[in-house]
Design a protein around this motif. Structure first.
Motif, PDB file in Angstrom:
ATOM      1  N   ILE A 147       0.844  -1.189   0.000  1.00 20.75           N
ATOM      2  CA  ILE A 147       0.000   0.000   0.000  1.00 20.75           C
ATOM      3  C   ILE A 147       0.881   1.242   0.000  1.00 20.75           C
ATOM      4  CG2 ILE A 147      -1.950  -1.075   1.189  1.00 20.75           C
ATOM      5  CD1 ILE A 147      -0.970   0.367   3.747  1.00 20.75           C
ATOM      6  N   MET A 148       0.292   2.352  -0.413  1.00 16.27           N
ATOM      7  CA  MET A 148       0.991   3.633  -0.458  1.00 16.27           C
ATOM      8  C   MET A 148       0.307   4.585   0.497  1.00 16.27           C
ATOM      9  SD  MET A 148       3.519   4.767  -2.353  1.00 16.27           S
ATOM     10  CE  MET A 148       4.337   6.332  -2.669  1.00 16.27           C
ATOM     11  N   HIS A 149       1.083   5.291   1.286  1.00 20.58           N
ATOM     12  CA  HIS A 149       0.476   6.278   2.164  1.00 20.58           C
ATOM     13  C   HIS A 149       1.325   7.532   2.214  1.00 20.58           C
ATOM     14  CE1 HIS A 149       2.823   3.413   4.652  1.00 20.58           C
ATOM     15  NE2 HIS A 149       3.271   4.502   5.253  1.00 20.58           N
ATOM     16  N   ARG A 150       0.684   8.628   2.526  1.00 27.60           N
ATOM     17  CA  ARG A 150       1.329   9.934   2.510  1.00 27.60           C
ATOM     18  C   ARG A 150       1.996  10.191   3.853  1.00 27.60           C
ATOM     19  NH1 ARG A 150       0.160  15.370   3.673  1.00 27.60           N
ATOM     20  NH2 ARG A 150       0.805  16.855   2.062  1.00 27.60           N
ATOM     21  N   ASN A 151       3.241  10.597   3.802  1.00 24.14           N
ATOM     22  CA  ASN A 151       3.983  10.943   5.008  1.00 24.14           C
ATOM     23  C   ASN A 151       4.176  12.449   5.086  1.00 24.14           C
ATOM     24  OD1 ASN A 151       4.205   8.322   5.728  1.00 24.14           O
ATOM     25  ND2 ASN A 151       6.407   8.163   5.494  1.00 24.14           N
ATOM     26  N   THR A 152       4.151  12.966   6.286  1.00 22.79           N
ATOM     27  CA  THR A 152       4.327  14.397   6.491  1.00 22.79           C
ATOM     28  C   THR A 152       5.427  14.617   7.514  1.00 22.79           C
ATOM     29  OG1 THR A 152       1.978  14.785   6.056  1.00 22.79           O
ATOM     30  CG2 THR A 152       3.170  16.531   7.177  1.00 22.79           C
ATOM     31  N   TYR A 153       6.279  15.595   7.272  1.00 23.33           N
ATOM     32  CA  TYR A 153       7.320  15.903   8.230  1.00 23.33           C
ATOM     33  C   TYR A 153       7.577  17.407   8.266  1.00 23.33           C
ATOM     34  CZ  TYR A 153      10.376  15.958   4.084  1.00 23.33           C
ATOM     35  OH  TYR A 153      10.928  16.218   2.864  1.00 23.33           O
ATOM     36  N   LEU A 154       8.197  17.851   9.340  1.00 26.09           N
ATOM     37  CA  LEU A 154       8.463  19.267   9.560  1.00 26.09           C
ATOM     38  C   LEU A 154       9.735  19.721   8.852  1.00 26.09           C
ATOM     39  CD1 LEU A 154       7.896  19.343  13.426  1.00 26.09           C
ATOM     40  CD2 LEU A 154       6.338  20.272  11.710  1.00 26.09           C
ATOM     41  N   ASP A 155       9.803  21.007   8.588  1.00 28.95           N
ATOM     42  CA  ASP A 155      11.053  21.619   8.154  1.00 28.95           C
ATOM     43  C   ASP A 155      11.868  21.874   9.423  1.00 28.95           C
ATOM     44  OD1 ASP A 155      13.082  22.891   6.860  1.00 28.95           O
ATOM     45  OD2 ASP A 155      11.936  24.673   6.315  1.00 28.95           O
ATOM     46  N   SER A 156      12.334  20.782  10.019  1.00 28.33           N
ATOM     47  CA  SER A 156      12.887  20.811  11.370  1.00 28.33           C
ATOM     48  C   SER A 156      14.062  21.757  11.586  1.00 28.33           C
ATOM     49  CB  SER A 156      13.271  19.393  11.805  1.00 28.33           C
ATOM     50  OG  SER A 156      12.104  18.604  11.944  1.00 28.33           O
ATOM     51  N   PRO A 157      15.000  21.923  10.631  1.00 27.51           N
ATOM     52  CA  PRO A 157      16.109  22.844  10.887  1.00 27.51           C
ATOM     53  C   PRO A 157      15.646  24.265  11.197  1.00 27.51           C
ATOM     54  CG  PRO A 157      16.637  21.435   9.032  1.00 27.51           C
ATOM     55  CD  PRO A 157      15.187  21.188   9.375  1.00 27.51           C
ATOM     56  N   ARG A 158      14.512  24.653  10.666  1.00 23.71           N
ATOM     57  CA  ARG A 158      13.981  25.981  10.951  1.00 23.71           C
ATOM     58  C   ARG A 158      13.115  25.997  12.206  1.00 23.71           C
ATOM     59  NH1 ARG A 158      17.165  25.631   7.066  1.00 23.71           N
ATOM     60  NH2 ARG A 158      15.716  24.280   5.977  1.00 23.71           N
ATOM     61  N   LEU A 159      12.641  24.825  12.650  1.00 21.73           N
ATOM     62  CA  LEU A 159      11.610  24.796  13.687  1.00 21.73           C
ATOM     63  C   LEU A 159      12.057  24.172  15.001  1.00 21.73           C
ATOM     64  CD1 LEU A 159       8.638  23.620  11.427  1.00 21.73           C
ATOM     65  CD2 LEU A 159       9.322  25.962  11.963  1.00 21.73           C
ATOM     66  N   LEU A 160      13.022  23.253  14.984  1.00 17.89           N
ATOM     67  CA  LEU A 160      13.380  22.500  16.180  1.00 17.89           C
ATOM     68  C   LEU A 160      14.842  22.717  16.563  1.00 17.89           C
ATOM     69  CD1 LEU A 160      11.686  19.061  15.371  1.00 17.89           C
ATOM     70  CD2 LEU A 160      10.673  21.064  16.475  1.00 17.89           C
ATOM     71  N   ASP A 161      15.135  22.570  17.876  1.00 18.68           N
ATOM     72  CA  ASP A 161      16.517  22.634  18.339  1.00 18.68           C
ATOM     73  C   ASP A 161      17.068  21.224  18.538  1.00 18.68           C
ATOM     74  OD1 ASP A 161      15.545  21.707  20.779  1.00 18.68           O
ATOM     75  OD2 ASP A 161      15.641  23.651  21.772  1.00 18.68           O
TER      76      ASP A 161
END
Length: 435
Positions: free
Chosen positions: A311-325
């Protein structure tokens, strides 16, 4: 002194690991999980820590970066690695698990911990107060995804597509056209190897390139993350591409001929009993009838019984270098943290590592202790520092690799020897930490 309760949202590998590390340090945890009230197409079990893509946690060799990461987690008291080791099945030099037993053991350990309270049901709002770890993974619900987006006005999520491989029964594999072996006879003979001649491969490749795909809204080849690329997308990149990827014949000699075949499809055990096998590298989003038609062109699988199609499913992730430490904490906020694949760490072990670090560092802060600050020489630290590296211009999910770990200060002959020294240095650095 009563401690503040931390809410962890999501009981996948990262969420369970974060909850465990917090609870083991005396921090009470409220673990929220939307299953079983709400399931996604990629979920098949109501247990925690479900593996939806593969039963393999990849190499267990210390000369590989992911092997180093696993060893660091073991030494740090990781729940996930303890459960993986307890439910492992043979897979050559890789760590593979009985997926059902693995998830069941994680669930039992989490639910029996006196400081962890589990509350089922979807979380549609981010609490406005208190310490929160969001570990909802790449399958974050639409409602919560919108609330996360609200945290970062003017900044977009990034997204990619992930795919799960089909499963077949062992008894339906034609072993007259297959044999048991691990590549280069490394470890025990745990893989079923299904050879194809050049003529058989060409017919299979042409069918794969033209097979009908299932509708996936917005899917384009350029959206596919290289680490979990659908096999049909890989095939369209050229006739020989699969022969250098999942159908690589190197190190696999057919006992009938004594030669390496033109191409080899490998099957990996998916449960402890060995009754179900996974088509290694065959993540796909072809229509189910097409999967049956095309994959049955592999001689050993001509009568294969498919117990699950890909099956195929959509993954989502953050633009972490700009948002997380480096603590997976939202920049400018001391109460919100993220963990798991939503941060852009790619892979089950990497997700576990992010949950591990999140739990350790948050617990230390709540206990009034200085941060552990895992150094870049360690795999756990290198991954966190990569994800939070503001100099990265175009961020994309990353598996752990020695390329994000500082090089040695001296020359070592041979890649394997060099990697072994990098791993030894990392474990020595880990031993010096107080966490």
């Amino acid at each position: 002194m009563s401690m503040e309760q931390v809410m962890v949202i999501g009981a996948g590998l990262a969420g369970c690991e974060a909850a465990w590390q917090l609870a083991q340090r005396g921090i009470p945890v409220l673990l929220r999980e939307m299953k079983p009230q709400k399931m996604t197409p990629a979920h098949h079990s109501t247990d925690f820590g479900e593996l939806v893509c593969s039963n393999s946690l990849r190499s267990d060799q210390i000369e590989n970066a992911v092997g180093l990461l696993k060893e660091e987690l073991r030494r740090g008291g990781s729940l996930i690695l303890a459960c993986a080791d307890a439910t492992r099945v043979e897979a050559g030099g890789a760590l593979a698990v009985d997926r059902t037993g693995f998830s069941a053991l994680i669930t039992e350990r989490i639910k029996s911990h006196p400081l962890i309270t589990v509350l089922e049901g979807e979380v549609a709002e981010i609490p406005k107060e208190g310490q929160v770890v969001i570990a909802t993974g790449p399958l974050t619900s639409q409602a919560l995804s919108e609330r996360i987006a609200d945290l970062f006005p003017g900044m977009d999520y990034l997204s990619f597509y992930d795919a799960a491989a089909p499963l077949v029964t062992f008894e339906s594999v034609n072993m007259e056209h297959a044999w048991f072996a691990s590549r280069y006879d490394k470890g025990t003979a745990d893989y079923i190897n299904c050879p194809l001649t050049g003529e058989e491969y060409d017919a299979f490749w042409r069918a794969l390139c033209t097979a009908q795909e299932a509708p996936v809204h917005g899917f384009e080849d350029k959206s596919v993350f290289e680490g979990c690329m659908p096999v049909e997308v890989m095939a369209r990149r050229g006739r020989q591409t699969l022969c250098y990827g999942p159908l690589k014949p190197r190190g696999l000699r057919d006992p009938k001929t004594g030669q390496e075949p033109f191409a080899v499809v490998q099957l990996r055990r998916d449960n402890r009993e060995g009754s179900i096998y996974n088509l290694v590298g065959f993540q796909t989003h072809l229509r189910f009838p097409e999967q049956k038609r095309v994959f049955s062109m592999i001689p050993a699988l001509q009568n294969a019984e498919f117990v699950r199609y890909g099956i195929m499913h959509r993954n989502t992730y953050l633009d972490s270098p700009r948002l997380l430490d480096r603590y997976y904490r939202v920049r400018g906020s001391r109460r919100l943290m993220f963990a798991g694949q939503i941060t852009g760490v790619e892979g089950y072990v990497e997700s576990t590592a992010s949950g591990f670090l999140t739990g350790v560092e948050l617990a230390r802060r709540l206990l009034g202790q200085p941060p552990a600050d895992f150094p870049q020489e360690t795999a756990v630290g290198a991954l966190a520092l990569y994800v939070s590296n503001e100099s990265i211009v175009q961020f994309q999910p990353m598996n752990i690799n020695f390329g994000i770990i500082p090089p040695l200060d001296h020359r070592v002959k041979g890649k394997r020897n060099k990697n072994a020294e990098l791993s030894q240095r990392a474990l020595e650095a880990l031993a010096r930490l107080d966490f």
